[in-house]
Design a protein around this motif. Structure first.
Motif, mmCIF file in Angstrom:
data_model
loop_
_atom_site.group_PDB
_atom_site.id
_atom_site.type_symbol
_atom_site.label_atom_id
_atom_site.label_comp_id
_atom_site.label_asym_id
_atom_site.label_seq_id
_atom_site.Cartn_x
_atom_site.Cartn_y
_atom_site.Cartn_z
ATOM 1 N N ASP A 65 0.902 -1.087 0.191
ATOM 2 C CA ASP A 65 0.297 -0.593 0.252
ATOM 3 C C ASP A 65 1.077 1.394 0.080
ATOM 4 N N THR A 135 0.075 2.669 -6.338
ATOM 5 C CA THR A 135 1.046 2.334 -5.256
ATOM 6 C C THR A 135 1.998 0.503 -5.950
ATOM 7 N N SER A 145 -5.351 -3.453 -5.516
ATOM 8 C CA SER A 145 -3.598 -2.647 -4.647
ATOM 9 C C SER A 145 -4.083 -0.772 -4.403
ATOM 10 N N GLY A 146 -5.326 -0.658 -5.044
ATOM 11 C CA GLY A 146 -5.593 0.671 -4.279
ATOM 12 C C GLY A 146 -5.308 1.515 -4.957
#
Length: 184
Positions: A65, A135, A145-146
């Protein structure tokens, strides 16, 4: 309450996020499969978000993150504290415009910039990057993965009231709490 209520998370409120210019198609997408990510614009056009990773071992040592690129960095002043010495801050993420299997243009991932692509010859699209977060997980190709990208695009044409191509859009408005600290 349905099952989809649990699967779709509400987006956080972002008062600093740039709005899409009028008359442009807004795309706000999570890069769910990491990089490279292919985003279809039309039947014959796609944008690919990619970055050269170099020595892959350094990406394995970082938390998934960890943010390696944020479009907000383009509008914030540079400080050594905002760019950790992980080596991740120098990641040159690019957008590649594909027409079928052919690469026709490439531009850096820079917030607020407006491009006609390709820059030479007849342009196929007009593009404005509004926001992006990349990220370590996305760089490694980890699912969910955001990482996100938000941009606006359209087929080229003159629309009254839009700034000239290549002009940097004004920065987003600061939140009230930030304005109060600056003004006091």
């Amino acid at each position: 309450m349905t099952l989809t209520d649990h699967l779709i998370l509400p987006l956080p409120e972002r008062p600093d996020m740039r709005p899409a210019p009028s008359g442009m198609n807004l795309i706000d997408i999570e890069l769910a499969r990491g990089l490279p990510a292919r985003i279809t614009l039309a039947a014959d056009l796609a944008l690919v978000v990619a970055a050269p990773t170099g020595a892959y071992a350094r990406w394995l040592a970082l938390a998934p993150d960890t943010v390696v690129l944020s479009a907000a960095d383009d509008t914030a002043p540079y400080t050594s504290a905002s760019h950790p010495a992980s080596g991740a801050e120098s990641l040159p993420v690019r957008l590649y415009l594909m027409r079928g299997p052919a690469l026709v243009a490439s531009v850096p991932l820079r917030s607020g910039r407006r491009w006609l692509l390709p820059e030479v010859g007849a342009p196929l699209i007009e593009l404005v990057l509004l926001d992006a977060v990349i990220t370590v997980g996305a760089v490694r190709g980890d699912p969910m993965s955001g990482a996100r990208i938000r941009f606006a695009w359209r087929r080229p044409g003159s629309v009254a009231g839009n700034p000239p191509i290549g002009e940097v859009l004004p920065p987003p408005q600061a939140r009230a709490s930030v304005r109060n600290r600056i003004e006091s």
